[in-house]
Design a protein around this motif. Structure first.
Motif, mmCIF file in Angstrom:
data_model
loop_
_atom_site.group_PDB
_atom_site.id
_atom_site.type_symbol
_atom_site.label_atom_id
_atom_site.label_comp_id
_atom_site.label_asym_id
_atom_site.label_seq_id
_atom_site.Cartn_x
_atom_site.Cartn_y
_atom_site.Cartn_z
ATOM 1 N N TYR A 232 0.960 -1.313 0.056
ATOM 2 C CA TYR A 232 -0.023 -0.216 -0.025
ATOM 3 C C TYR A 232 0.924 1.157 -0.032
ATOM 4 C CZ TYR A 232 -2.916 -3.817 1.844
ATOM 5 O OH TYR A 232 -3.431 -5.185 1.802
ATOM 6 N N ASP A 257 3.714 -1.924 -4.259
ATOM 7 C CA ASP A 257 2.173 -2.260 -4.277
ATOM 8 C C ASP A 257 1.545 -0.822 -4.354
ATOM 9 O OD1 ASP A 257 -0.114 -3.227 -4.070
ATOM 10 O OD2 ASP A 257 -0.331 -3.657 -1.931
ATOM 11 N N PRO A 259 -1.710 1.283 -4.922
ATOM 12 C CA PRO A 259 -3.306 1.107 -4.999
ATOM 13 C C PRO A 259 -3.896 2.374 -6.048
ATOM 14 C CG PRO A 259 -2.750 1.543 -2.817
ATOM 15 C CD PRO A 259 -1.380 1.498 -3.432
ATOM 16 N N GLN A 261 -6.537 2.461 -8.191
ATOM 17 C CA GLN A 261 -7.768 2.406 -8.504
ATOM 18 C C GLN A 261 -8.513 2.942 -9.841
ATOM 19 O OE1 GLN A 261 -8.477 0.289 -6.260
ATOM 20 N NE2 GLN A 261 -7.307 1.101 -4.291
ATOM 21 N N THR A 298 -0.578 -3.415 -8.780
ATOM 22 C CA THR A 298 -1.638 -2.415 -8.484
ATOM 23 C C THR A 298 -3.054 -3.025 -8.538
ATOM 24 O OG1 THR A 298 -2.358 -0.067 -9.020
ATOM 25 C CG2 THR A 298 -1.860 -1.734 -10.929
ATOM 26 N N THR A 299 -3.982 -2.427 -8.019
ATOM 27 C CA THR A 299 -5.393 -2.663 -7.915
ATOM 28 C C THR A 299 -6.035 -1.695 -8.702
ATOM 29 O OG1 THR A 299 -5.525 -2.006 -5.859
ATOM 30 C CG2 THR A 299 -5.294 -4.320 -6.124
#
Length: 439
Positions: A232, A257, A259, A261, A298-299
């Motif tokens: 994160y 990592d 995030p 979105q 990533t997310t």
């Protein structure tokens, strides 16, 4: 006094929740309670629940109902207890207690009160507690890995996210506290420490007046542990100083990592993440230039209210352009306590599912190519499991985080919880296959 009751814990949700579970276990063991992984044999079952999105709540409810049907005395802990304390007590007579996300350190007292016949609600309205290196802890991960929470809660208010409502505002631990716990974990034989919080790049802002992630990483460089991984890390917080610390500190893995979105500025504004939209491409290029060997995960959320075909196409091109090593894709989940719940132009689930499939299909050949580049290399692998029937070992290289990324299937002999050199001989979309190199 008679014998103390036996307690099992059913753990649901994220690794932040896992740390809460481990502290509850540690406190109960220290207080002399028997802890058993077999729920059937336990007098009480503590269910540490997740309430992040609807699907997680459904899993939590299913677990609670199954235990209630088995006539178990249930202590409901975690995010769902924080979220729905009154409803849970009203609807589940088998629930003997609810314990909020800021109250898990009171678990021994809760059990003692329940044993006296009280039905306990131990839920702080605003969670403020964070455990430190002095709080007993009973690890539940494989022996070579431990999570280390550097902060709890979040000061951001993303339109889709319920976490600040469930876990409160950010509260960081001191660098000294974190380093002390890291040394404790290293002395237990831990090979990989994973730093977690809601926004790790904001670490220290609340107690030091500015983010101190770079200083934390340098301090952790003194700890005798081979791998330190961050989760994160918001790209905007990856300042030149943080990137320099990742470059300089040998045991900090260049694994980021991020995030993200979404990629489109309009959707990021609607998500209440405006700080991110202006800088995505520039920051991605800067990271790749400074850390050419970095593994990027990533997310993304697809189907956020108002996401048009054009917005989604922008995201597809962004993923194609940046070639992330690992990508997770979620469909938007409307959560009642969030601003996004009331936004107009909500998309049908069928559209969201189709977009998720398209994005995953786009990413798969990229991930496959990245894995193929490992073939022929000798890489360090942390051995975590052994198949008792075949003797095959399973582990992870530094490119893979536990549970969310791939694995390395290994032929050879090695002890669990050790890092060994492995000759990577083949790869598929998600996993690598190799043989231990004997010196």
């Amino acid at each position: 006094m008679g014998d103390k009751p036996t307690i099992a814990i059913s753990h649901l949700g994220c690794e932040k929740n896992r740390i809460d579970t481990e502290h509850m276990l540690g406190l109960l063991v220290k207080a002399g309670y028997g802890v058993d992984s077999n729920e059937e044999l336990a007098d009480y079952v503590i269910v540490n629940t997740c309430s992040f999105i609807e699907a997680a709540r459904e899993e939590s409810v299913k677990t609670l109902v199954e235990l209630a049907e088995a006539n178990k005395k249930i202590v409901i802990a975690g995010c769902m207890a924080q979220h729905f304390q009154e409803q849970l007590l009203a609807e589940l007579p088998e629930a003997v207690a609810v314990v909020g996300t800021g109250d898990y350190h009171n678990i021994v007292n809760v059990i003692e009160r329940v044993e006296q016949g009280e039905r306990v609600k131990q839920v702080s309205i605003e969670p403020t507690y964070i455990a430190d290196e002095t709080t007993p802890r009973y690890r539940t991960t494989t022996e070579g890995v431990a999570y280390l929470r550097v902060a709890e809660g979040c000061d951001y208010r993303c339109a889709f996210c319920i976490i600040p409502h469930l876990r409160g505002n950010q509260r960081s631990r001191t660098i000294e506290s974190i380093v002390t716990e890291a040394k404790q974990l290293a002395s237990q034989g831990v090979q990989e420490i994973i730093l977690i919080s809601q926004i790790t790049t904001n670490y220290g802002l609340d107690i030091y007046g500015k983010p101190k992630l770079a200083e934390l990483l340098r301090a952790l460089g003194e700890v005798d542990v081979p791998w330190i991984r961050m989760h994160y890390a918001y790209p905007t917080g990856l300042t030149p100083d943080v990137i320099a610390a990742i470059q300089e500190v040998p045991n900090v893995l260049p694994y980021l990592d991020l995030p993200l979105q979404h990629s489109h500025p309009e959707i990021l504004r609607a998500m209440n993440r405006p700080w991110q939209g202006r800088v995505n491409d520039g920051i991605m290029e800067r990271i790749k230039e400074a850390l050419p060997s970095a593994v990027l995960r990533t997310t993304f959320i697809v189907g956020f209210p108002g996401e048009t075909d054009e917005h989604f196409e922008h995201l597809l091109q962004f993923v194609q352009r940046h070639e992330f090593d690992h990508v997770g894709v979620f469909t938007f989940s409307p959560e009642e306590e969030t601003p996004a719940y009331k936004l107009p132009n909500q998309l049908p689930q069928v559209v969201m599912d189709e977009r998720r499939s398209r994005l995953m299909e786009l990413q798969q050949p990229i991930t496959w190519r990245k894995n193929q580049q490992e073939v022929g290399k000798i890489v360090d692998v942390l051995i975590e499991q052994e198949n008792p029937e075949t003797g095959e070992l399973i582990g992870r290289s530094a490119r893979f985080a536990p549970e969310i990324d791939g694995q390395v299937y290994v032929v050879g002999k090695a002890h669990l919880g050790t890092i060994v050199p492995v000759d990577i001989q083949s790869a598929d979309t998600y996993d690598l296959y190799g043989q231990i190199v004997n010196n």
